[in-house]
Design a protein around this motif. Structure first.
Motif, PDB file in Angstrom:
ATOM      1  N   GLN A 262       0.805  -1.224   0.000  1.00  0.00           N
ATOM      2  CA  GLN A 262       0.000   0.000   0.000  1.00  0.00           C
ATOM      3  C   GLN A 262       0.837   1.273   0.000  1.00  0.00           C
ATOM      4  O   GLN A 262       0.341   2.346  -0.336  1.00  0.00           O
ATOM      5  N   ASN A 263       2.097   1.170   0.388  1.00  0.00           N
ATOM      6  CA  ASN A 263       2.968   2.339   0.519  1.00  0.00           C
ATOM      7  C   ASN A 263       4.341   2.073  -0.100  1.00  0.00           C
ATOM      8  O   ASN A 263       5.372   2.246   0.571  1.00  0.00           O
TER       9      ASN A 263
ATOM     10  N   ALA B  61       8.944   1.964   3.996  1.00  0.00           N
ATOM     11  CA  ALA B  61       8.756   0.675   3.329  1.00  0.00           C
ATOM     12  C   ALA B  61       9.963  -0.245   3.512  1.00  0.00           C
ATOM     13  O   ALA B  61       9.797  -1.449   3.742  1.00  0.00           O
ATOM     14  N   GLU B  62      11.148   0.305   3.427  1.00  0.00           N
ATOM     15  CA  GLU B  62      12.346  -0.534   3.590  1.00  0.00           C
ATOM     16  C   GLU B  62      12.416  -1.141   4.989  1.00  0.00           C
ATOM     17  O   GLU B  62      12.793  -2.295   5.141  1.00  0.00           O
ATOM     18  N   ARG B  63      12.065  -0.360   5.998  1.00  0.00           N
ATOM     19  CA  ARG B  63      12.056  -0.895   7.366  1.00  0.00           C
ATOM     20  C   ARG B  63      11.013  -1.995   7.496  1.00  0.00           C
ATOM     21  O   ARG B  63      11.244  -3.011   8.143  1.00  0.00           O
ATOM     22  N   ALA B  64       9.859  -1.794   6.869  1.00  0.00           N
ATOM     23  CA  ALA B  64       8.794  -2.801   6.934  1.00  0.00           C
ATOM     24  C   ALA B  64       9.229  -4.095   6.251  1.00  0.00           C
ATOM     25  O   ALA B  64       8.909  -5.191   6.731  1.00  0.00           O
ATOM     26  N   LYS B  65       9.958  -3.997   5.160  1.00  0.00           N
ATOM     27  CA  LYS B  65      10.394  -5.185   4.421  1.00  0.00           C
ATOM     28  C   LYS B  65      11.221  -6.136   5.290  1.00  0.00           C
ATOM     29  O   LYS B  65      11.201  -7.344   5.060  1.00  0.00           O
ATOM     30  N   ALA B  66      11.901  -5.602   6.272  1.00  0.00           N
ATOM     31  CA  ALA B  66      12.721  -6.447   7.149  1.00  0.00           C
ATOM     32  C   ALA B  66      11.871  -7.427   7.951  1.00  0.00           C
ATOM     33  O   ALA B  66      12.386  -8.425   8.454  1.00  0.00           O
ATOM     34  N   PHE B  67      10.570  -7.171   8.059  1.00  0.00           N
ATOM     35  CA  PHE B  67       9.686  -8.026   8.839  1.00  0.00           C
ATOM     36  C   PHE B  67       8.912  -9.020   7.981  1.00  0.00           C
ATOM     37  O   PHE B  67       8.169  -9.841   8.505  1.00  0.00           O
ATOM     38  N   ILE B  68       9.082  -8.945   6.669  1.00  0.00           N
ATOM     39  CA  ILE B  68       8.370  -9.862   5.783  1.00  0.00           C
ATOM     40  C   ILE B  68       9.128 -11.174   5.725  1.00  0.00           C
ATOM     41  O   ILE B  68      10.306 -11.215   5.395  1.00  0.00           O
ATOM     42  N   LYS B  69       8.445 -12.235   6.081  1.00  0.00           N
ATOM     43  CA  LYS B  69       9.035 -13.567   6.107  1.00  0.00           C
ATOM     44  C   LYS B  69       8.491 -14.395   4.953  1.00  0.00           C
ATOM     45  O   LYS B  69       7.335 -14.291   4.584  1.00  0.00           O
TER      46      LYS B  69
END
Length: 82
Positions: A62-63, A69-77
Protein backbone atom coordinates in the motif's frame (compact mmCIF):
# COMPACT_ATOMS: atom_id res chain seq x y z
CA UNK A 1 5.89 7.01 27.97
CA UNK A 2 6.33 7.02 24.20
CA UNK A 3 5.14 3.84 22.45
CA UNK A 4 8.54 3.22 20.87
CA UNK A 5 10.21 3.41 24.29
CA UNK A 6 7.66 0.98 25.70
CA UNK A 7 8.35 -1.40 22.83
CA UNK A 8 12.11 -1.12 23.34
CA UNK A 9 11.65 -1.89 27.03
CA UNK A 10 10.23 -5.25 25.94
CA UNK A 11 6.58 -4.58 26.78
CA UNK A 12 5.05 -5.42 23.41
CA UNK A 13 1.63 -6.10 24.96
CA UNK A 14 1.31 -2.55 26.30
CA UNK A 15 2.69 -1.14 23.06
CA UNK A 16 0.01 -3.00 21.08
CA UNK A 17 -2.72 -1.81 23.47
CA UNK A 18 -1.60 1.80 23.08
CA UNK A 19 -1.44 1.42 19.31
CA UNK A 20 -4.99 0.03 19.29
CA UNK A 21 -6.20 3.02 21.31
CA UNK A 22 -4.31 5.44 19.08
CA UNK A 23 -5.84 3.84 15.97
CA UNK A 24 -9.35 4.31 17.36
CA UNK A 25 -8.72 7.93 18.37
CA UNK A 26 -6.73 9.19 15.40
CA UNK A 27 -7.86 7.25 12.34
CA UNK A 28 -6.75 8.89 9.12
CA UNK A 29 -4.00 10.85 10.81
CA UNK A 30 -0.74 11.40 8.94
CA UNK A 31 1.09 9.41 11.62
CA UNK A 32 -0.71 6.23 10.57
CA UNK A 33 2.32 4.94 8.64
CA UNK A 34 4.62 5.29 11.65
CA UNK A 35 2.00 3.70 13.90
CA UNK A 36 1.66 0.79 11.48
CA UNK A 37 5.42 0.24 11.52
CA UNK A 38 5.39 0.32 15.32
CA UNK A 39 2.58 -2.28 15.27
CA UNK A 40 4.67 -4.47 12.95
CA UNK A 41 7.63 -4.22 15.33
CA UNK A 42 5.45 -4.86 18.40
CA UNK A 43 3.87 -7.95 16.85
CA UNK A 44 7.30 -9.34 15.99
CA UNK A 45 8.53 -8.56 19.51
CA UNK A 46 5.51 -10.39 20.94
CA UNK A 47 6.44 -13.50 18.96
CA UNK A 48 3.61 -13.00 16.50
CA UNK A 49 5.80 -13.23 13.39
CA UNK A 50 3.03 -14.29 11.00
CA UNK A 51 0.89 -11.26 11.88
CA UNK A 52 3.93 -9.00 11.77
CA UNK A 53 4.91 -10.31 8.36
CA UNK A 54 1.35 -9.98 7.03
CA UNK A 55 1.06 -6.37 8.26
CA UNK A 56 4.48 -5.58 6.79
CA UNK A 57 3.53 -7.09 3.42
CA UNK A 58 0.31 -5.06 3.26
CA UNK A 59 2.15 -1.91 4.33
CA UNK A 60 4.74 -2.28 1.57
CA UNK A 61 2.06 -3.05 -1.03
CA UNK A 62 0.00 0.00 0.00
CA UNK A 63 2.97 2.34 0.52
CA UNK A 64 5.70 1.27 -1.93
CA UNK A 65 7.22 4.75 -2.05
CA UNK A 66 7.13 5.38 1.68
CA UNK A 67 10.41 6.04 3.41
CA UNK A 68 9.27 3.42 5.94
CA UNK A 69 8.76 0.67 3.33
CA UNK A 70 12.35 -0.53 3.59
CA UNK A 71 12.06 -0.90 7.37
CA UNK A 72 8.79 -2.80 6.93
CA UNK A 73 10.39 -5.18 4.42
CA UNK A 74 12.72 -6.45 7.15
CA UNK A 75 9.69 -8.03 8.84
CA UNK A 76 8.37 -9.86 5.78
CA UNK A 77 9.04 -13.57 6.11
CA UNK A 78 8.90 -16.19 3.42
CA UNK A 79 5.97 -18.61 3.94
CA UNK A 80 8.27 -21.39 5.19
CA UNK A 81 9.83 -19.05 7.79
CA UNK A 82 6.50 -18.29 9.42
Amino acid sequence: MHIRAILRSGDSTTALELLDRRAREAAGNELDAEATLLRIEALASAGRQRESSDFAQRFVEQNPNSALAERAKAFIKAPRER
